[in-house]
Design a protein around this motif. Structure first.
Motif, mmCIF file in Angstrom:
data_model
loop_
_atom_site.group_PDB
_atom_site.id
_atom_site.type_symbol
_atom_site.label_atom_id
_atom_site.label_comp_id
_atom_site.label_asym_id
_atom_site.label_seq_id
_atom_site.Cartn_x
_atom_site.Cartn_y
_atom_site.Cartn_z
ATOM 1 N N UNK A 15 64.326 27.935 42.672
ATOM 2 C CA UNK A 15 62.971 28.099 42.164
ATOM 3 C C UNK A 15 62.885 27.583 40.719
ATOM 4 N N UNK A 16 61.845 26.779 40.404
ATOM 5 C CA UNK A 16 61.717 26.269 39.028
ATOM 6 C C UNK A 16 61.703 27.386 37.981
ATOM 7 N N UNK A 17 61.299 28.600 38.365
ATOM 8 C CA UNK A 17 61.296 29.652 37.334
ATOM 9 C C UNK A 17 62.719 30.047 36.936
ATOM 10 N N UNK A 18 63.696 29.662 37.727
ATOM 11 C CA UNK A 18 65.097 29.828 37.316
ATOM 12 C C UNK A 18 65.726 28.467 37.001
ATOM 13 N N UNK A 19 64.881 27.559 36.542
ATOM 14 C CA UNK A 19 65.320 26.236 36.072
ATOM 15 C C UNK A 19 65.830 25.310 37.179
ATOM 16 N N UNK A 20 65.457 25.572 38.415
ATOM 17 C CA UNK A 20 65.885 24.698 39.506
ATOM 18 C C UNK A 20 64.855 23.616 39.797
ATOM 19 N N UNK A 21 65.145 22.823 40.801
ATOM 20 C CA UNK A 21 64.281 21.701 41.149
ATOM 21 C C UNK A 21 63.135 22.088 42.069
ATOM 22 N N UNK A 22 63.250 23.237 42.723
ATOM 23 C CA UNK A 22 62.163 23.704 43.589
ATOM 24 C C UNK A 22 61.941 22.857 44.830
ATOM 25 N N UNK A 23 62.973 22.133 45.253
ATOM 26 C CA UNK A 23 62.807 21.259 46.419
ATOM 27 C C UNK A 23 63.155 22.011 47.715
ATOM 28 N N UNK A 24 62.728 21.452 48.831
ATOM 29 C CA UNK A 24 62.994 22.102 50.110
ATOM 30 C C UNK A 24 64.358 21.671 50.666
ATOM 31 N N UNK A 25 64.736 22.309 51.772
ATOM 32 C CA UNK A 25 66.057 22.039 52.340
ATOM 33 C C UNK A 25 66.107 20.652 52.979
ATOM 34 N N UNK A 26 64.967 20.190 53.494
ATOM 35 C CA UNK A 26 64.941 18.836 54.076
ATOM 36 C C UNK A 26 65.325 17.821 52.998
ATOM 37 N N UNK A 27 64.760 17.974 51.800
ATOM 38 C CA UNK A 27 65.115 17.063 50.696
ATOM 39 C C UNK A 27 66.601 17.153 50.380
ATOM 40 N N UNK A 28 67.119 18.363 50.442
ATOM 41 C CA UNK A 28 68.535 18.594 50.148
ATOM 42 C C UNK A 28 69.418 17.862 51.162
ATOM 43 N N UNK A 29 69.027 17.932 52.434
ATOM 44 C CA UNK A 29 69.785 17.221 53.477
ATOM 45 C C UNK A 29 69.779 15.720 53.187
ATOM 46 N N UNK A 30 68.594 15.200 52.858
ATOM 47 C CA UNK A 30 68.484 13.762 52.592
ATOM 48 C C UNK A 30 69.369 13.361 51.412
ATOM 49 N N UNK A 31 69.341 14.188 50.363
ATOM 50 C CA UNK A 31 70.144 13.869 49.180
ATOM 51 C C UNK A 31 71.638 13.972 49.497
#
Lengths: 409, 249
Positions: A85-101
């Motif tokens: 979550x961006x409120x904890x300084x993350x990218x806030x992206x979904x798991x599909x994006x993570x798989x692609x990356x």
């Protein structure tokens, strides 16, 4: 007569737009199209891998050198905590994006992608889902920013697949715990500064007595075994970690007393998707190289791609890669939509890891002698593929998970 | 100071080129689109200038002449760091038409520096930058390999035959930039990708006007013949082939 009725417009023309308005979700849910953001993330990961990893991947593999600078750059782009979550300084992206990356990075360098996977889908995921606010503030934020690296310490010399048999102990001393024991095969053990450690507090309760702790690596009493000389993923640093009377404050326990085993399993469930995508990337990387090579290399007067023996191999490999990709994305989609994904995640990991082994072996075969030397990358991909069948749940463990999911009442 | 970068939407450089419609149109099916590499360098330099300017550069905008298909590429430019975008909603027909559309769309925008790449990697066009300057009646400098900004002064270095030339220019101006203008193009980060969705992308209707040229047809170059190997002892054969087949001697 029928024709006449139709021609006269007796039945109004089927209006898809109107139909979609009435049934907005039910018939439109199936969608294989990626969003603009997802594609942008895939391309960013691809560009990064080509530009930053490809150049020295063979050398780092040979010398087993940790990719310090590479991981730093990966963090600057936000890949180390991309789903937080961006409120904890993350990218806030979904798991599909993570798989692609993960697929794109793993095509070039699985050592880097395993560091990324452990940090994202085991450590950050576990902390975000089960940590309290203070823990997230103190530990999740720097991990999500990638300033610090996380490690997940579950396996032991005598507790691998059977993680219930934790021999590391965490003795309750009132306001703190004292940890003793040894953890094995710990990815990023030396480079990480934040450990998530599973340890037994109440042996009589068996796995219900296990706790999970956030432990800072520089705590007194922690020592590392030698760097493991691995077959593949040689550029990630794997060590055993010894705990001797390590004092851990009580506020560093995640969840209620005895929550550790459940935490470990839940984190592995999510982590599996990362490793499934890693295996997918290793396989698709090998396929891409095999296609390219078979169009360049000539034998018997023509490019070897023109020989059916090679062309059919390529076809078989491509089907396997596409299947693995679809399994990974389906499991990711389930997770993103808040649906159970345990069985599908295990299917993705089992299948992707197994075909990664098959596809990389065939890629070496297509390359012939060139495939057996380091310069052409595929022998490294083959060595890397093997580990995906072993870690974060062996292929056999995945079959237990899948069959239990199907057979339980 | 406001900088505008003109972004062209081009097929990825590894695209297999095919034509349809009786060889009159480029087959866009399955093509992956990217920011024209020279425009990307221009944008990168704009970002570098902004970062080094200590607030003197307030904003970087981009403009693209193209249909909705061009928007993913524009979003990437926003993800890399441009603040806002303008899309002139029409096909990019030819250099004159594109330049005219850009000039019309930005003439009241108050841009001090307009950057374009030296050419586009699809049709190797290299006229838009100069034409924009003409339409706007402002100076243009071509083949720029360095842009430096100190206070309000702009210094440009351009490659000329046998050397380089350093120029100073008044504002506003157009710089047509080439390789060397910036370090490597940037990879968008997660934050940038997320922000890109929220940044303004204004679509404007095209201005009245016609293209001056049209495509009559495309032809692919003939496939290169395979290399013929001649035995090193057989010089006679080599001479014969050079004479009868290659017809070079």
């Amino acid at each position: 007569m029928w024709e006449y009725v139709c021609c006269k417009g007796f039945f109004p023309k089927f209006d898809l737009h109107f139909f979609n308005k009435i049934y907005p979700k039910k018939y439109l849910n199936m969608n294989f199209e990626f969003t603009e953001e997802q594609l942008m993330i895939r391309d960013a990961a691809r560009d990064f891998a080509q530009r930053e990893l490809l150049g020295d991947v063979i050398e780092r593999d040979a010398t087993a050198t940790f990719p310090t600078e590479h991981v730093k750059k990966l963090a600057e782009l936000g890949f180390m905590g991309m789903m937080v979550d961006p409120k904890y300084d993350g990218g806030g992206m979904d798991t599909v994006s993570y798989i692609l990356a993960m697929e794109e990075i793993s095509k070039i360098d699985a050592s880097v992608s395993v560091i990324m996977s452990v940090n994202n889908s085991l450590v950050c995921y576990g902390l975000q889902k089960y940590g309290n606010e203070a823990q997230k503030e103190k530990y999740l934020k720097p991990l999500a920013r990638g300033e610090k690296i996380g490690a997940y310490l579950l396996s032991e010399p005598e507790a691998g697949s059977d993680a219930t048999m934790q021999r590391t102990t965490a003795e309750d001393k009132g306001d703190h715990y004292i940890l003793n024991g040894t953890k094995n095969w710990i990815t990023s053990a030396n480079s990480a500064s934040t450990y998530l450690v599973m340890a037994q507090t109440h042996p009589e309760k068996r796995h219900h007595g296990i706790n999970v702790f956030i432990v800072e690596k520089d705590s007194p009493g922690i020592s590392l075994g030698p760097h493991e000389d691995k077959m593949g993923m040689r550029s990630s640093d794997t060590h055993s970690v010894m705990f001797t009377d390590v004092k851990v404050p009580k506020e560093n326990r995640i969840g209620e007393d005895g929550f550790g085993f459940k935490f470990a399993m839940k984190a592995l469930e999510a982590g599996r998707l990362g490793i499934a995508a890693q295996a997918l990337g290793i396989a698709s990387g090998a396929l891409e190289r095999a296609i390219q090579y078979s169009k360049e290399r000539k034998a018997f007067g023509t490019e070897i791609a023109n020989h059916q023996a090679i062309a059919f191999k390529i076809a078989d490999m491509a089907v396997k890669v596409e299947n693995a990709r679809n399994l990974c994305l389906k499991a990711a989609w389930l997770k993103d939509n808040g649906k159970p994904f345990t069985t599908e995640g295990s299917m993705a990991k089992l299948y992707a890891a197994d075909i990664a082994m098959e596809v990389t072996t065939e890629a070496v075969q297509i390359h012939g002698g060139y495939g057996y030397v380091k310069e052409y990358h595929v022998e490294r991909l083959m060595r890397e593929a093997k580990l995906t069948q072993i870690y974060e749940g062996t292929s056999e463990i995945q079959k237990i998970v899948i069959s239990r999911g199907l057979l339980r009442d | 100071m406001k900088i505008l970068t003109c972004i062209s939407n081009v097929p990825d450089t590894t695209t297999k080129i095919r034509f349809v419609d009786d060889n009159k149109a480029f087959d866009k099916n399955g093509v992956q689109w990217i920011i024209n590499p020279w425009d990307e360098l221009a944008l990168t330099r704009a970002l570098e200038l902004k970062e080094a300017s200590g607030g003197a550069v307030e904003k970087i905008s981009i403009i693209t002449v193209g249909t909705k298909d061009a928007e993913p590429v524009m979003r990437k430019a926003l993800a890399i760091g441009a603040e806002d975008a303008i899309r002139v909603d029409t096909e990019a027909k030819d250099a004159y038409y594109v330049a005219m559309q850009i000039a019309e769309a930005v003439k009241d925008g108050g841009y001090d520096m307009i950057l374009t790449g030296i050419e586009s990697s699809d049709y190797n066009g290299s006229s838009v930058g100069r034409m924009v300057a003409e339409f706007l009646e402002i100076p243009s400098v071509s083949s720029v390999s360095k842009i430096e900004m100190e206070g309000g002064n702009i210094s440009l270095k351009r490659e000329i035959d046998g050397g380089t030339e350093v120029l100073e220019t008044q504002l506003p101006f157009v710089a047509i930039v080439q390789k060397g203008i910036a370090l490597e193009p940037r990879i968008p980060n997660m934050r940038g990708i997320m922000m890109a969705r929220k940044k303004p992308l204004t679509v404007v209707a095209p201005a009245e006007g016609e293209a001056l040229t049209e495509f009559a047809g495309f032809e692919l170059p003939e496939a290169k013949a395979a290399c013929k190997m001649v035995d090193e002892d057989n010089v006679k054969e080599l001479v014969n082939l050079l004479h009868t087949e290659a017809k070079v001697i």
